[in-house]
Design an enzyme around this catalytic site. Structure first.
Site, mmCIF file in Angstrom:
data_model
loop_
_atom_site.group_PDB
_atom_site.id
_atom_site.type_symbol
_atom_site.label_atom_id
_atom_site.label_comp_id
_atom_site.label_asym_id
_atom_site.label_seq_id
_atom_site.Cartn_x
_atom_site.Cartn_y
_atom_site.Cartn_z
ATOM 1 N N PRO A 112 10.496 -14.499 -1.019
ATOM 2 C CG PRO A 112 10.959 -16.001 0.724
ATOM 3 C CD PRO A 112 11.726 -14.451 -0.300
ATOM 4 C CG LEU A 143 -0.829 -8.534 -12.467
ATOM 5 C CD1 LEU A 143 -0.515 -7.819 -13.516
ATOM 6 C CD2 LEU A 143 -1.668 -10.190 -12.197
ATOM 7 C CB ILE A 144 0.794 -3.266 -12.125
ATOM 8 C CG1 ILE A 144 -0.878 -3.944 -12.270
ATOM 9 C CG2 ILE A 144 0.919 -2.538 -12.763
ATOM 10 C CD1 ILE A 144 -1.550 -2.840 -10.868
ATOM 11 C CD GLU A 145 7.724 -3.049 -8.404
ATOM 12 O OE1 GLU A 145 9.102 -3.322 -8.210
ATOM 13 O OE2 GLU A 145 7.050 -4.395 -7.002
ATOM 14 C CD GLU A 160 -1.707 -2.485 1.679
ATOM 15 O OE1 GLU A 160 -2.360 -3.063 1.855
ATOM 16 O OE2 GLU A 160 0.015 -2.752 2.039
#
Length: 421
Positions: free
Chosen positions: A260, A332-334, A53
């Protein structure tokens, strides 16, 4: 919540053994601040609970500063990783605190001390006492980059008596998708707008990305990344890795890189990798470049924070953590913004629309389980043209969905009842 406060404080103190920041500023958790501090009213208060966030909030904060020069930011968090990342977002005159526990007294003292002009909660945070006190004070509260999966909505119904009134007190929810908006309205939020996903506006660290690409060249072999894995996924992956020795040899003996999600699990995952018979090197063992032993290792453990751009730059293909068990998947955008081909499992309900759009754009492919995802990754390592095409589609997908930060900043500042400076 009042009865549980001693237990919460004890839990934070115990977590502080591994992450010392949890033991600092404990009085802030109760809404208590030094008596000599008398901040002027009118802060823009942004609450980013944890690391994900906080990183998404960075794009929003930048847009708020562009729209309102001289903005004074009050940034709050609930986790140590969020607070550590948030330091980079501060400027002179800003402040950073822990979010107080959701008891009437703690919340009242927090708002009375800081007197923000508007409150922004990131993604999923709704607190009954906080919302009630904000309404009493006439403080506009916005849920930004809001998301609500069908699963979370069903769980929320069990606490409807608490959460529905809190949702009704929100001034505005800026939803990521129309599906999120519909569920937020059904949960009681009176005013909801679809604004897009802030994570598309996140800026990739070009230095880290280039460093990862340089390390890939030094390795001279493919790299398969298990990105932001959750408990149980590493064991399944290591089992699949051991069973596919012939395919690994055919693919050029790729390096397995596991990152992780939670830092407290680094040692546990390192032990699991060693138990699987793989020669391990840990990212924390070197600074700017891996040495000969690391370059010769079978597996790397990404035991560092805020270096995902480095890991995506290093990888030929990534397996999306949290999506191979019913955990909802990770951001998943990064990966797309870094141009990393992505294979994801069946469970992506936390980022449902982004996953569907990425799959439709050819930036990601879905696999039924980790074993088949590993097989697909090994195949992709042997198909450089296919991987290069996925890489270009990923970059185009990420670039094509930007703009949410500017839209959200305008909506938030329109609610601001008082000047910011």
């Amino acid at each position: 919540m009042r009865l549980l406060t001693p237990a919460y404080l004890l839990r934070l103190w115990l977590r502080g053994r591994a992450e010392p920041l949890y033991r600092r500023f404990l009085r802030q958790r109760l809404g208590i601040y030094p008596a000599h501090e008398h901040p002027r009213p009118g802060w823009v208060w942004v609450h980013a609970v944890s690391l994900g966030e906080t990183r998404a909030a960075a794009a929003l904060i930048d847009a708020l500063r562009r729209a309102q020069p001289g903005l004074r930011l009050l940034l709050s968090h609930s986790t140590a990783t969020g607070r550590e990342a948030g330091v980079e977002l501060l400027r002179n005159g800003d402040a950073q605190v822990w979010l107080p526990f959701d008891t009437p007294g703690s919340v009242r003292r927090f708002l009375q001390h800081w007197q923000p002009g508007v409150g922004v909660l990131m993604e999923t945070e709704i607190w009954p006492c906080l919302q009630a006190e904000a309404t009493r004070r006439g403080l506009p509260m916005v849920l930004a980059n809001a998301r609500l999966s069908a699963r979370s909505q069903r769980r929320g119904e069990r606490l409807r008596a608490l959460l529905h009134p809190a949702a009704q007190r929100l001034s505005l929810a800026l939803a990521q998708t129309e599906a999120d908006a519909e569920r937020l309205r059904a949960s009681g939020v009176p005013r909801v707008q679809v604004a897009g996903n802030l994570k598309f506006d996140m800026t990739v660290d070009a230095v880290l990305l280039a460093r990862g690409q340089g390390w890939h060249e030094a390795l001279g072999r493919p790299v398969i990344l298990a990105a932001v894995t959750r408990e149980g996924e590493e064991a399944l992956l290591l089992k699949a890795w051991q069973s596919q020795s012939a395919a690994l040899k055919a693919a050029g003996r790729p390096l397995l890189l596991i990152v992780p999600r939670h830092p407290q699990r680094f040692d546990e995952v390192a032990q699991a990798i060693g138990n699987a018979g793989l020669r391990l090197a840990r990212r924390s063992q070197w600074a700017d470049a891996p040495g000969p032993e690391a370059l010769a290792a079978d597996a790397w453990l990404g035991d560092s924070m805020r270096e995902m751009a480095l890991y995506y730059g290093l990888a030929d293909v990534a397996l999306l953590g949290g999506s191979f068990a019913p955990l909802g998947g990770q951001n998943l955008i990064e990966a797309a913004a870094c141009g990393c081909p992505l294979l994801m499992g069946p469970h992506t309900f936390n980022f449902a629309q982004a996953a569907e759009l990425a799959e439709a754009a050819g930036a990601a492919r879905r696999q039924p389980d980790l074993a088949q995802a590993l097989s697909a990754a090994l195949h992709l390592c042997q198909q450089p043209d296919d991987a290069a095409a996925m890489r270009q589609r990923a970059l185009a997908f990420a670039q094509g969905h930007r703009g949410a930060a500017t839209r959200m900043a305008a909506d938030i500042l329109a609610l601001e009842p008082a000047p910011l400076a």
